[in-house]
Design an enzyme around this catalytic site. Structure first.
Site, short mmCIF file in Angstrom:
data_model
loop_
_atom_site.label_atom_id
_atom_site.label_comp_id
_atom_site.label_asym_id
_atom_site.label_seq_id
_atom_site.Cartn_x
_atom_site.Cartn_y
_atom_site.Cartn_z
N GLY A 257 0.86 -1.36 -0.11
CA GLY A 257 0.08 0.01 -0.03
C GLY A 257 0.86 0.95 -0.11
N CYS A 264 6.02 5.51 15.42
CA CYS A 264 6.96 4.67 15.75
C CYS A 264 7.81 4.34 14.73
CB CYS A 264 6.21 3.40 16.33
SG CYS A 264 5.57 3.96 18.17
C1 UDX Z 1 4.04 -0.21 15.45
C2 UDX Z 1 4.37 -1.54 15.98
O1 UDX Z 1 3.35 -2.37 15.32
C3 UDX Z 1 4.13 -1.77 17.67
O2 UDX Z 1 4.25 -3.19 17.93
C4 UDX Z 1 5.23 -0.93 18.14
O3 UDX Z 1 4.99 -0.84 19.44
C5 UDX Z 1 4.86 0.46 17.64
O4 UDX Z 1 4.87 0.61 16.29
P1 UDX Z 1 1.76 1.20 15.24
O5 UDX Z 1 2.79 2.26 14.67
O6 UDX Z 1 0.60 1.71 16.20
O7 UDX Z 1 2.77 -0.28 16.03
O8 UDX Z 1 1.16 0.63 13.78
P2 UDX Z 1 1.12 -0.76 12.96
O9 UDX Z 1 -0.05 -1.42 13.24
O10 UDX Z 1 2.29 -1.44 13.40
O11 UDX Z 1 1.29 -0.26 11.48
C6 UDX Z 1 2.51 0.74 11.40
C7 UDX Z 1 2.20 1.26 9.75
O12 UDX Z 1 2.51 0.13 8.96
C8 UDX Z 1 0.84 1.77 9.56
O13 UDX Z 1 1.13 3.15 9.03
C9 UDX Z 1 0.17 0.78 8.69
O14 UDX Z 1 -0.40 1.34 7.67
C10 UDX Z 1 1.56 0.17 8.01
N1 UDX Z 1 1.20 -1.38 7.34
C11 UDX Z 1 1.10 -2.10 8.53
C12 UDX Z 1 1.22 -1.54 6.11
O15 UDX Z 1 1.68 -0.64 5.36
N2 UDX Z 1 1.19 -2.93 5.83
C13 UDX Z 1 1.00 -3.90 6.65
O16 UDX Z 1 0.92 -4.88 6.19
C14 UDX Z 1 1.05 -3.50 7.91
#
Ligand code: UDX
Length: 443
Positions: A257, A264
């Site tokens: 995507g 984070c």
């Molecule tokens: C992340 C880690 O998952 C978590 O363990 C840590 O403590 C903090 O950082 P977070 O940033 O809240 O958590 O969101 P997360 O659900 O991990 O997604 C991070 C980013 O990756 C988002 O922008 C999401 O859109 C993106 N993402 C996630 C993708 O583009 N593809 C995916 O398959 C999964």
């Protein structure tokens, strides 16, 4: 039952304090931000996190959870002092530790009983030793020793599912030079029945960075594969599915995507790369992971230019502003960088997000905030799906089609079925959906 002080009522501190209270501990959450503390005492949450408000209210009523700006009150008889303050990126990408320093100095100044200081914030490798030195030096100045230990206890909470991530963790990681202190912290998590890894301080700190950097790497990897799929006629969603059945790979975090945003991944990957360089190693892979992620947003502009030509005066609708669904957090959100790039080319932006419009309008004054996705589509020359909120999954795409000036959909999160979108007459642009060549309306 333990007495716990949590310093910092941001997303990590507030969730940590609330959950420890919900487990039966006596918790005082401290913040230097008086407005935030007053709001919390009046039941107003500083962040949107599903379910948090209810758990805060329940534990406040039960007298297990209190909020204050008074360090003395917060640390009085505390068995543990959790440092859960922000560690924002500095100019070179390094973690800014000023708030960690302030918390450590306050603990050293105020506490006169044995205490375990726990680093919950994501901090560079070696920070645990640094915190211990700060406390020792302050106590030398004060003239009386303090019996304390430092334990690293990194969080793995995801925004939007933070409560369940705390209460049902895959693992708890603890690091300390004092095994007994680490075991005391382990006791706080004993009822959660999950693996508890006890190691040294630096290893615990590295586990956090390595975990986040690996997750970000997975995402940049599948996005690089997606870009290849677009040129080679393969479908990245099927590729990810085929890969994920291999139990060494798994299905999670392989959704192509617009890439990763949030408070984070961007900060932690940058900080780890910065640490690497400071220690004489070369983070080539991390640099590529960041480059791919940055490029993923820019590809949207490239595709829109391909579809619309000059973007000046074009009306572009954006669905979703937060960096991911179920949060109001817009930090490093792909949508915001895309809006910035589009406005630079003279485009007019209409946008809607279930939670993040207020915070976005503080930064992007010219964006036309709309009350629903259909208002966004009115007169639009293209529609960009930037955040995959559930409420976008079943919107009436036929109605969207009728409202738009040009039928162009840029599905940044592969949320919709390309066949359906194309059958309605849209020019479809997905991410890695090579079976549906970008913009070629196959209707
Ligand atoms: C992340 C880690 O998952 C978590 O363990 C840590 O403590 C903090 O950082 P977070 O940033 O809240 O958590 O969101 P997360 O659900 O991990 O997604 C991070 C980013 O990756 C988002 O922008 C999401 O859109 C993106 N993402 C996630 C993708 O583009 N593809 C995916 O398959 C999964």
């Amino acid at each position: 039952m333990s007495k716990i002080c949590v310093v910092g009522t941001g997303y990590v501190g507030l969730v940590t304090g609330t959950c420890f209270a919900d487990l039966g501990n006596d918790v005082v959450c401290l913040d230097v931000n008086e407005t935030r503390i007053n709001n919390l005492n009046n039941g107003k949450m500083p962040i949107y996190e599903p379910g948090l408000e209810q758990v805060v209210s329940l534990n406040k009523k039960a007298g297990r959870l209190n909020f204050t700006t008074d360090y003395k009150l917060a640390l009085d008889k505390a068995d543990f002092a959790f440092i859960a303050v922000g560690t924002p990126s500095g100019v070179d990408g390094e973690a800014d530790l000023q708030f960690v320093r302030s918390a450590a100095e306050a603990i050293a100044e105020i506490v006169n009983h044995p205490i375990v200081v726990v680093n919950k914030s994501t901090v560079p490798v070696g920070t645990g030793d640094w915190v211990a030195d700060i406390i020792k030096k302050r106590r030398t100045v004060i003239g009386t020793p303090l019996e304390f230990s430092v334990v690293s206890n990194p969080e793995f909470l995801r925004e939007g599912s933070a409560l369940s991530d705390f209460m049902e963790p895959d693992r708890v990681v603890l690091g300390s030079t004092n095994r007994e202190a680490a075991n005391k912290v382990a006791q706080l998590y004993s009822t959660l029945r999950c693996p508890i890894l006890v190691t040294d301080l630096r290893t615990a700190e590295m586990i956090k960075y390595a975990s986040n950097a690996f997750l970000a790497t997975r995402i940049s990897f599948i996005n690089e594969i997606a870009n290849m799929c677009e040129e080679m006629g393969a479908d990245v969603q099927e590729v990810a599915m085929g890969m994920g059945y291999d139990n060494r790979i798994g299905h999670a975090f392989l959704d192509a995507g617009l890439g990763w945003g949030g408070s984070c991944f961007p900060k932690d990957v940058k900080a780890l790369a910065h640490m690497a360089v400071l220690h004489g190693t070369h983070p080539q892979l991390l640099q590529a992971v960041m480059d791919i992620n940055r490029n993923q947003r820019r590809r949207v502009i490239y595709k829109l230019r391909k579809a619309l030509g000059n973007l000046d005066e074009k009306v572009i609708g954006v669905l979703g502003l937060s960096f991911k669904p179920n949060t109001d957090d817009i930090r490093e959100a792909p949508a915001l960088e895309i809006i910035h790039l589009l406005e630079n080319e003279g485009a007019i932006i209409r946008a809607y997000d279930p939670q993040a419009m207020e915070s976005t309008s503080e930064v992007f004054k010219r964006v036309i905030m709309c009350e629903n996705p259909y208002k966004v589509a009115e007169g639009a020359d293209a529609l960009v799906l930037a955040t995959e909120w559930n409420e976008f999954k079943q919107i009436d795409l036929k109605r969207i089609y009728d409202l738009m000036r040009e039928p162009i959909i840029m599905d940044g999160r592969n949320l919709w079925d390309p066949e359906k979108v194309i059958s309605l007459g849209f020019k479809y642009f997905g991410v890695g959906r090579g079976a549906y060549p970008n913009g070629e309306n196959n209707a």
